[in-house]
Design an enzyme around this catalytic site. Structure first.
Site, PDB file in Angstrom:
ATOM      1  NE  ARG A 103     -52.811  58.994 -10.289  1.00 39.59           N
ATOM      2  CZ  ARG A 103     -52.458  59.500 -11.478  1.00 39.59           C
ATOM      3  NH1 ARG A 103     -51.229  59.918 -11.673  1.00 39.59           N
ATOM      4  NH2 ARG A 103     -53.333  59.597 -12.441  1.00 39.59           N
ATOM      5  CG  HIS A 130     -56.515  56.310 -14.967  1.00 36.67           C
ATOM      6  ND1 HIS A 130     -57.081  57.203 -14.081  1.00 36.67           N
ATOM      7  CD2 HIS A 130     -55.503  56.985 -15.582  1.00 36.67           C
ATOM      8  CE1 HIS A 130     -56.425  58.359 -14.161  1.00 36.67           C
ATOM      9  NE2 HIS A 130     -55.470  58.259 -15.057  1.00 36.67           N
ATOM     10  CD  GLN A 133     -56.722  59.666 -19.175  1.00 40.55           C
ATOM     11  OE1 GLN A 133     -56.051  60.225 -18.326  1.00 40.55           O
ATOM     12  NE2 GLN A 133     -57.006  60.250 -20.342  1.00 40.55           N
ATOM     13  CG  ASP A 225     -50.788  54.464 -20.699  1.00 45.09           C
ATOM     14  OD1 ASP A 225     -50.099  55.501 -20.648  1.00 45.09           O
ATOM     15  OD2 ASP A 225     -51.197  53.864 -19.683  1.00 45.09           O
ATOM     16  CB  CYS A 265     -54.027  58.445 -20.511  1.00 44.00           C
ATOM     17  SG  CYS A 265     -52.584  57.436 -20.125  1.00 44.00           S
ATOM     18  NE  ARG A 293     -58.400  62.541 -16.004  1.00 47.62           N
ATOM     19  CZ  ARG A 293     -57.331  62.113 -15.327  1.00 47.62           C
ATOM     20  NH1 ARG A 293     -56.196  61.900 -15.956  1.00 47.62           N
ATOM     21  NH2 ARG A 293     -57.396  61.848 -14.030  1.00 47.62           N
TER      22      ARG A 293
END
Ligand code: CP
Ligand code: NVA
Length: 306
Positions: A103, A130, A133, A225, A265, A293
């Site tokens: 990340r 991402h 996700q 988000d 998310c 996830r």
């Protein structure tokens, strides 16, 4: 299938197979079937240059459940944070471990890590994508709606990493997607292009607009988000005033289908991108997304490291 850097690099068949495996692993795990033989003896390095709750915990727990081992490598502790090159880091880690989840900020660093090393690399979030996700999100939509192709996804808010990957992921699996962002905060043109290319094959409709009402009309799924992604904290005040008309609240949500689900998310900021009554209300599936996830990433790990 060697890496998971951007969903555009996976075929729709690979994505659907991964979702199917995720579903199976989830079902079996809940019925007491253990999977600790699948990645027995395998090791995964987790490089984090940004904060995380879900990604870190789900990858660590996922590796443990698959019989493997994970190492948390904060970029401020390893030499990468002191200027060692991505290339040297990739070559070194490739001598010790079986895979890397990273990340970080620049997407190109993740691509370089994959190119310079000899082990699979999984993108755990960059400034532009991402993918993990979105695999979990697609799994969640499938659970609630029984299918993906033909549904309408509406993303309302910032054209950020999650929005970019959602565009590509939905287009790959044949879900129609409409993204509404303020002017100047659109998804990146490369992601829109990749989504449009995928849509040509799947038949999905990809729409980008500045009108949240247009995007949410008749949606089966409503997604938002944060307006202030990691690394953008300095723009917070300015963003809040620009994004307010894009808040997912009861009034806007009423313009989607009556059985629409609400997704985020996480982490969420109540009173900004979504009101508490929506994210904590009956249409919200945000904790199923968070749970998935774990299952979706276990499927990715089995496919890449198994
Ligand atoms: N959704 C997500 O990636 O959460 P974390 O930042 O907590 O990992
Ligand atoms: N768009 C958010 C997602 C966090 C999981 C960010 O990049 O901070």
């Amino acid at each position: 299938m060697k890496h998971l850097l951007c969903l555009s690099e996976w075929s729709s068949q690979e994505i659907m197979e991964t979702l199917k495996l995720a579903e199976k692993l989830k079902y079996e795990n809940k019925n007491g079937i253990r999977h600790n033989h699948l990645l027995k003896g395998k090791t995964l390095g987790l490089i984090f240059a940004k904060s995380s709750t879900r990604t870190r915990v789900s990858f660590e727990v996922g590796m443990y459940q698959l019989g493997g081992y994970s190492l948390f490598l904060s970029s401020s502790d390893i030499q990468l944070g002191r200027g060692e090159t991505v290339s040297d880091t990739a070559k070194t880690l490739s001598r010790y471990i079986d895979g890397i989840m990273i990340r970080t900020f620049k997407h190109s660093d993740v691509v370089d890590l994959a190119d310079c090393g000899t082990i699979p690399v999984i993108n755990g979030l960059t400034d532009s994508q991402h993918p993990c996700q979105i695999l979990a999100d697609l799994q969640t939509v499938k659970e609630y709606k029984g299918k993906l192709a033909g549904l309408k996804m509406a993303y309302i808010g910032d054209g950020n990493n999650v929005a970019n990957s959602l565009l590509i992921g939905c287009a790959k699996v044949g879900m129609n997607i409409s993204v509404a962002t303020p002017k100047g905060y659109e998804c990146d043109t490369e992601s829109v292009k990749l989504a449009q290319e995928a849509a040509k094959e799947s038949g999905a409709a990809v729409v980008t607009t500045n009108d949240p009402h247009e995007a949410i009309k008749d949606a089966d799924v409503v997604y938002t988000d944060t307006w202030v992604s990691m690394g953008m904290e300095a723009e917070k005040e300015q963003r809040i005033s620009i994004f307010m008309p894009y808040q997912v609240n009861a009034e806007l949500m009423a313009e989607a289908k009556s059985d629409a689900i609400f997704m985020h998310c996480l982490p969420a900021y109540r009173g900004y991108e979504v009101t508490a009554d929506i994210i904590d209300g009956p249409q919200s599936v945000v904790f199923d997304e968070a749970e998935n996830r774990l299952h979706a990433q276990k499927a990715v790990l089995v496919k890449l490291l198994g």
